[in-house]
Scaffold this active site. Structure first.
Site, PDB file in Angstrom:
ATOM      1  N   GLU A  50       0.824  -1.210   0.000  1.00 15.83           N
ATOM      2  CA  GLU A  50       0.000   0.000   0.000  1.00 15.83           C
ATOM      3  C   GLU A  50       0.860   1.263   0.000  1.00 15.83           C
ATOM      4  O   GLU A  50       0.568   2.223  -0.714  1.00 15.83           O
ATOM      5  CB  GLU A  50      -0.934   0.010   1.223  1.00 15.83           C
ATOM      6  N   CYS A  78      -2.598  -2.648   7.427  1.00 17.05           N
ATOM      7  CA  CYS A  78      -2.050  -2.507   8.774  1.00 17.05           C
ATOM      8  C   CYS A  78      -2.262  -1.057   9.207  1.00 17.05           C
ATOM      9  O   CYS A  78      -2.622  -0.199   8.387  1.00 17.05           O
ATOM     10  CB  CYS A  78      -0.563  -2.871   8.775  1.00 17.05           C
ATOM     11  N   CYS A  81      -0.335   1.544   6.999  1.00 21.43           N
ATOM     12  CA  CYS A  81      -0.877   1.741   5.653  1.00 21.43           C
ATOM     13  C   CYS A  81      -2.220   2.458   5.689  1.00 21.43           C
ATOM     14  O   CYS A  81      -2.490   3.317   4.846  1.00 21.43           O
ATOM     15  CB  CYS A  81      -0.987   0.403   4.933  1.00 21.43           C
TER      16      CYS A  81
END
Length: 153
Positions: A50, A78, A81
């Site tokens: 990402e 996560c 990101c």
């Protein structure tokens, strides 16, 4: 989403250039960026798919502002990101696999739990140092940009 998953597969199983994550950024129906994870290849813990896609999209568009873009991620973002997508102004995130689908590899829920603890209970125990000196720089930037100083709490 299919392109993000194909990138995930290629990254991990064919190119072997990173972990099994892929991300695609689309604006107005056009693919702006398509990237895989390259943490190992680049020796960079921030080189998630990402993040790589956000960086590529920003370079392509010539701006850090990705307002109006959509992120397709092969797996749930996560915290890093998600935050990067938020700061970039990405309007929507779609994801394939959920955290529970790869928690035997990575457990992103741990970082969220820890971030919500008081600082003194967090593993890295963040401490504030030289606050006034840092605030002076913020105030100088505000002044340079003609912004009003915030009210003191």
């Amino acid at each position: 989403m299919a392109l993000a998953i194909e990138t995930m597969r290629r990254t991990a199983l064919e190119d072997r250039s990173g972990e099994p994550f892929g991300a695609v950024i689309v604006k107005d129906g056009e693919v702006i960026a398509c990237e895989g994870n390259s943490v190992g290849r680049d020796s960079d813990p921030t080189a998630h798919a990402e993040i790589n896609a956000i960086r590529a999209a920003c370079r392509k568009l010539g701006t850090w502002d990705l307002t109006g873009c959509v992120l397709y991620a092969s797996s749930k973002c996560c915290p890093m990101c998600y935050s990067a997508a938020h700061w970039a102004g990405i309007a929507k995130i779609y994801y394939g696999a959920g955290w529970e689908d790869y928690s035997d590899f990575y457990d992103d829920s741990e970082s969220i739990t820890e971030m919500n603890l008081p600082p003194e209970r967090q593993a890295m125990a963040p401490e504030q140092l030289l606050r006034q000196e840092a605030v002076e720089v913020w105030n100088a930037v505000r002044q340079e940009r003609g912004m009003k100083q915030p009210e003191k709490a």
